[in-house]
Design a protein around this motif. Structure first.
Motif, PDB file in Angstrom:
ATOM      1  N   GLY A   1     -12.961   2.505  12.809  1.00 54.44           N
ATOM      2  CA  GLY A   1     -12.005   3.136  12.714  1.00 54.44           C
ATOM      3  C   GLY A   1     -10.882   2.969  11.510  1.00 54.44           C
ATOM      4  N   GLY A   2     -10.626   1.637  11.547  1.00 52.44           N
ATOM      5  CA  GLY A   2      -9.505   1.140  10.432  1.00 52.44           C
ATOM      6  C   GLY A   2     -10.038   1.219   9.250  1.00 52.44           C
ATOM      7  N   LEU A   3      -8.851   1.551   8.334  1.00 55.80           N
ATOM      8  CA  LEU A   3      -9.056   1.545   6.837  1.00 55.80           C
ATOM      9  C   LEU A   3      -9.436   0.071   6.397  1.00 55.80           C
ATOM     10  CD1 LEU A   3      -6.561   4.310   6.056  1.00 55.80           C
ATOM     11  CD2 LEU A   3      -8.838   4.478   5.785  1.00 55.80           C
ATOM     12  N   MET A   4      -8.702  -0.899   6.829  1.00 55.94           N
ATOM     13  CA  MET A   4      -8.667  -2.132   6.272  1.00 55.94           C
ATOM     14  C   MET A   4      -9.758  -3.048   6.719  1.00 55.94           C
ATOM     15  SD  MET A   4      -6.758  -0.813   4.065  1.00 55.94           S
ATOM     16  CE  MET A   4      -6.340  -2.322   2.929  1.00 55.94           C
TER      17      MET A   4
ATOM     18  N   MET B   1       7.873   3.300  -4.237  1.00 56.01           N
ATOM     19  CA  MET B   1       7.194   2.749  -3.187  1.00 56.01           C
ATOM     20  C   MET B   1       5.685   2.815  -3.173  1.00 56.01           C
ATOM     21  SD  MET B   1       9.927   1.848  -1.576  1.00 56.01           S
ATOM     22  CE  MET B   1       9.058   1.626   0.175  1.00 56.01           C
ATOM     23  N   PRO B   2       5.229   1.709  -2.447  1.00 59.90           N
ATOM     24  CA  PRO B   2       3.695   1.637  -2.617  1.00 59.90           C
ATOM     25  C   PRO B   2       2.915   2.969  -1.858  1.00 59.90           C
ATOM     26  CG  PRO B   2       4.421  -0.393  -1.980  1.00 59.90           C
ATOM     27  CD  PRO B   2       5.618   0.501  -1.960  1.00 59.90           C
ATOM     28  N   LEU B   3       3.301   3.586  -0.875  1.00 62.75           N
ATOM     29  CA  LEU B   3       2.950   4.608  -0.046  1.00 62.75           C
ATOM     30  C   LEU B   3       4.064   5.623  -0.474  1.00 62.75           C
ATOM     31  CD1 LEU B   3       0.591   5.449   1.847  1.00 62.75           C
ATOM     32  CD2 LEU B   3       2.061   5.099   3.586  1.00 62.75           C
ATOM     33  N   LEU B   4       3.407   6.641  -1.060  1.00 62.79           N
ATOM     34  CA  LEU B   4       4.268   7.702  -1.666  1.00 62.79           C
ATOM     35  C   LEU B   4       4.072   8.954  -0.637  1.00 62.79           C
ATOM     36  CD1 LEU B   4       3.450   7.418  -5.129  1.00 62.79           C
ATOM     37  CD2 LEU B   4       5.917   7.188  -4.223  1.00 62.79           C
ATOM     38  N   THR B   5       4.992   9.343   0.094  1.00 56.98           N
ATOM     39  CA  THR B   5       4.701  10.648   1.117  1.00 56.98           C
ATOM     40  C   THR B   5       5.004  11.947   0.673  1.00 56.98           C
ATOM     41  OG1 THR B   5       6.861  10.140   2.024  1.00 56.98           O
ATOM     42  CG2 THR B   5       5.136   8.792   3.077  1.00 56.98           C
TER      43      THR B   5
ATOM     44  N   THR C   1      -2.463   5.656   5.433  1.00 57.28           N
ATOM     45  CA  THR C   1      -1.269   6.219   5.743  1.00 57.28           C
ATOM     46  C   THR C   1      -0.376   5.354   6.521  1.00 57.28           C
ATOM     47  OG1 THR C   1      -2.748   6.334   7.743  1.00 57.28           O
ATOM     48  CG2 THR C   1      -2.906   8.141   6.722  1.00 57.28           C
ATOM     49  N   LYS C   2      -0.642   4.009   6.338  1.00 53.19           N
ATOM     50  CA  LYS C   2       0.405   3.160   6.797  1.00 53.19           C
ATOM     51  C   LYS C   2       0.853   2.236   5.367  1.00 53.19           C
ATOM     52  CE  LYS C   2      -1.885   2.793  11.203  1.00 53.19           C
ATOM     53  NZ  LYS C   2      -2.725   1.808  12.030  1.00 53.19           N
ATOM     54  N   GLU C   3       2.095   1.602   5.465  1.00 55.98           N
ATOM     55  CA  GLU C   3       2.580   0.857   4.257  1.00 55.98           C
ATOM     56  C   GLU C   3       1.477  -0.475   4.493  1.00 55.98           C
ATOM     57  OE1 GLU C   3       4.726   1.213   2.172  1.00 55.98           O
ATOM     58  OE2 GLU C   3       6.039   2.884   2.600  1.00 55.98           O
ATOM     59  N   SER C   4       1.056  -0.888   5.559  1.00 61.26           N
ATOM     60  CA  SER C   4       0.259  -2.217   5.596  1.00 61.26           C
ATOM     61  C   SER C   4      -0.986  -2.081   4.815  1.00 61.26           C
ATOM     62  CB  SER C   4       0.303  -2.664   7.011  1.00 61.26           C
ATOM     63  OG  SER C   4      -0.747  -1.650   7.826  1.00 61.26           O
ATOM     64  N   GLU C   5      -1.243  -0.657   4.767  1.00 63.68           N
ATOM     65  CA  GLU C   5      -2.599  -0.696   3.819  1.00 63.68           C
ATOM     66  C   GLU C   5      -2.354  -0.787   2.441  1.00 63.68           C
ATOM     67  OE1 GLU C   5      -4.540   2.131   7.241  1.00 63.68           O
ATOM     68  OE2 GLU C   5      -3.496   3.051   5.601  1.00 63.68           O
ATOM     69  N   THR C   6      -1.263  -0.502   2.102  1.00 64.38           N
ATOM     70  CA  THR C   6      -0.919  -0.790   0.482  1.00 64.38           C
ATOM     71  C   THR C   6      -0.262  -2.038   0.253  1.00 64.38           C
ATOM     72  OG1 THR C   6       1.334   0.247   0.851  1.00 64.38           O
ATOM     73  CG2 THR C   6      -0.237   1.767   0.247  1.00 64.38           C
ATOM     74  N   THR C   7       0.347  -2.423  -1.058  1.00 65.42           N
ATOM     75  CA  THR C   7       0.577  -3.652  -1.388  1.00 65.42           C
ATOM     76  C   THR C   7       1.665  -3.495  -2.629  1.00 65.42           C
ATOM     77  OG1 THR C   7      -0.771  -4.207  -3.320  1.00 65.42           O
ATOM     78  CG2 THR C   7      -1.732  -4.762  -0.742  1.00 65.42           C
ATOM     79  N   ASP C   8       2.292  -4.455  -2.933  1.00 63.54           N
ATOM     80  CA  ASP C   8       2.950  -4.228  -4.064  1.00 63.54           C
ATOM     81  C   ASP C   8       2.405  -3.842  -5.580  1.00 63.54           C
ATOM     82  OD1 ASP C   8       5.349  -5.114  -2.675  1.00 63.54           O
ATOM     83  OD2 ASP C   8       5.218  -7.469  -3.517  1.00 63.54           O
TER      84      ASP C   8
END
Length: 354
Positions: free
Chosen positions: A3-6, A26-30, A302-309
């Protein structure tokens, strides 16, 4: 993938090449400023209308044919304005360098001061390729060969990678695989409508509402198999066609065995770019519309933790698959996706050069 993306992502712990780059986003653009034309009121229309009716006549390619190390060839279509900056554009499944979304991106980057190279995957440029293998979602050796060819044969100061759908997956996987080994000239990447999780997307496109797309892809892929069977019947056969009802069937009977995978599931696992995202070490933007009919939920971060710098993700509410036609469109106008790609790349290059 669970179920997890990472899940099962390889992580690189070394110092990033672009540690000094600071982007004004920002890494995650909402949110997004994209708005489709009112008459394109769903993802299917936003996918089909631009693909079938957009005409771009300003681009006149110069074709180059290069030999690969395994005795095959790649067809490269150049649109040069004599720039020191280059964009390499990768097309989607059963696409080529003349698809409207490719021509539009080539034109947009030419207008922004870049040379453009739209390359055709093996067997996609109007000629049957010479080996039994052709192309697939994870065939990064060809992209690696192309990038190094350009580096060695030309004098570009900056190279940008842009990919759509399958070509986007290929681009992300390549960047993640290369990590710190990527040539310094490659400084940014932008991808659109990417099936980050191939298994989930194969199931998505098999849904009844996507029958028209699945049927078209299978028709074109089967034609390629028949063409190859005619010239190498000892290596490729159409005998399995009666068993093929979906793209996953095709991948089980052809893509996987022709390219060294055990089966479709093994191919999807090894080649899904979601496994490589956090290893990417150049600024990269992933854009996928929420109403894309091809993409499964697993393809949206959908989570900041799934993106990076380095990895930025944006999901406009609308846009379809490789669509993003602007609300008020006139002939000769850039699409929203084209402006977005140029904007991101310019931000990266300005930050990198300061």
């Amino acid at each position: 993938m669970g179920g997890g993306l990472m899940t099962n992502i390889e992580i690189c712990d070394s110092v990033p090449t672009f540690a000094s780059v600071s982007l004004p986003i920002m890494p995650l653009l909402t949110s997004s400023d994209y708005r489709p034309p009112r008459y394109l009121f769903n993802g299917h229309l936003q996918t089909i209308i631009p693909s079938q009716f957009r005409k771009i006549r300003e681009i006149s390619y110069s074709r180059e044919r290069i030999s690969t190390e395994d005795g095959d060839f790649l067809l490269l279509d150049w649109s040069s304005i004599k720039s020191s900056q280059l964009v390499i554009v990768s097309h989607g499944l059963e696409g080529d360098s003349h698809r409207p979304y490719i021509l539009g991106m080539v034109r947009a980057f030419n207008r922004a001061g870049f040379d453009a190279l739209a390359w055709n995957f093996r067997g996609c440029g109007g000629e049957i390729n010479q080996t039994y293998r052709f192309y697939h979602s994870g065939a990064t050796p060809d992209l690696h060969f192309l990038v190094n060819y350009v580096k060695n044969q030309y004098q570009y100061k900056s190279i940008v990678l842009v990919g759509f759908s399958l070509g986007g997956n290929l681009t992300l996987k390549y960047l993640g695989e290369q990590r710190e080994a990527l040539v310094n000239e490659v400084q940014a990447a932008v991808v659109f409508s990417v099936p980050l999780d191939l298994q989930a997307c194969s199931r998505k496109i098999a849904e009844p509402e996507n029958f028209i797309y699945s049927k078209r892809f299978l028709r074109n892929l089967k034609k390629k198999i028949r063409n190859k069977e005619a010239i190498m019947p000892d290596k490729i056969s159409s005998e399995f066609f009666p068993q093929i009802r979906s793209l996953e069937d095709f991948d089980n009977y052809y893509t996987a065995p022709l390219h060294g995978f055990r089966n479709a599931a093994d191919y999807y696992h090894q080649c899904s770019s979601i496994r490589f995202l956090q290893s990417i070490r150049v600024p990269t933007l992933v854009v996928s519309a929420k109403n894309d009919p091809f993409l499964a939920p697993e393809c949206y971060l959908t989570k900041e933790s799934e993106t990076t710098d380095y990895l930025h993700f944006q999901a406009p509410e609308s846009g379809g698959h490789c669509g993003f036609m602007p609300r008020s469109y006139s002939s000769g106008q850039n699409f929203w996706s084209e402006n977005r790609a140029v904007e991101f790349v310019n931000d990266v290059l300005v930050s990198h050069n300061n």
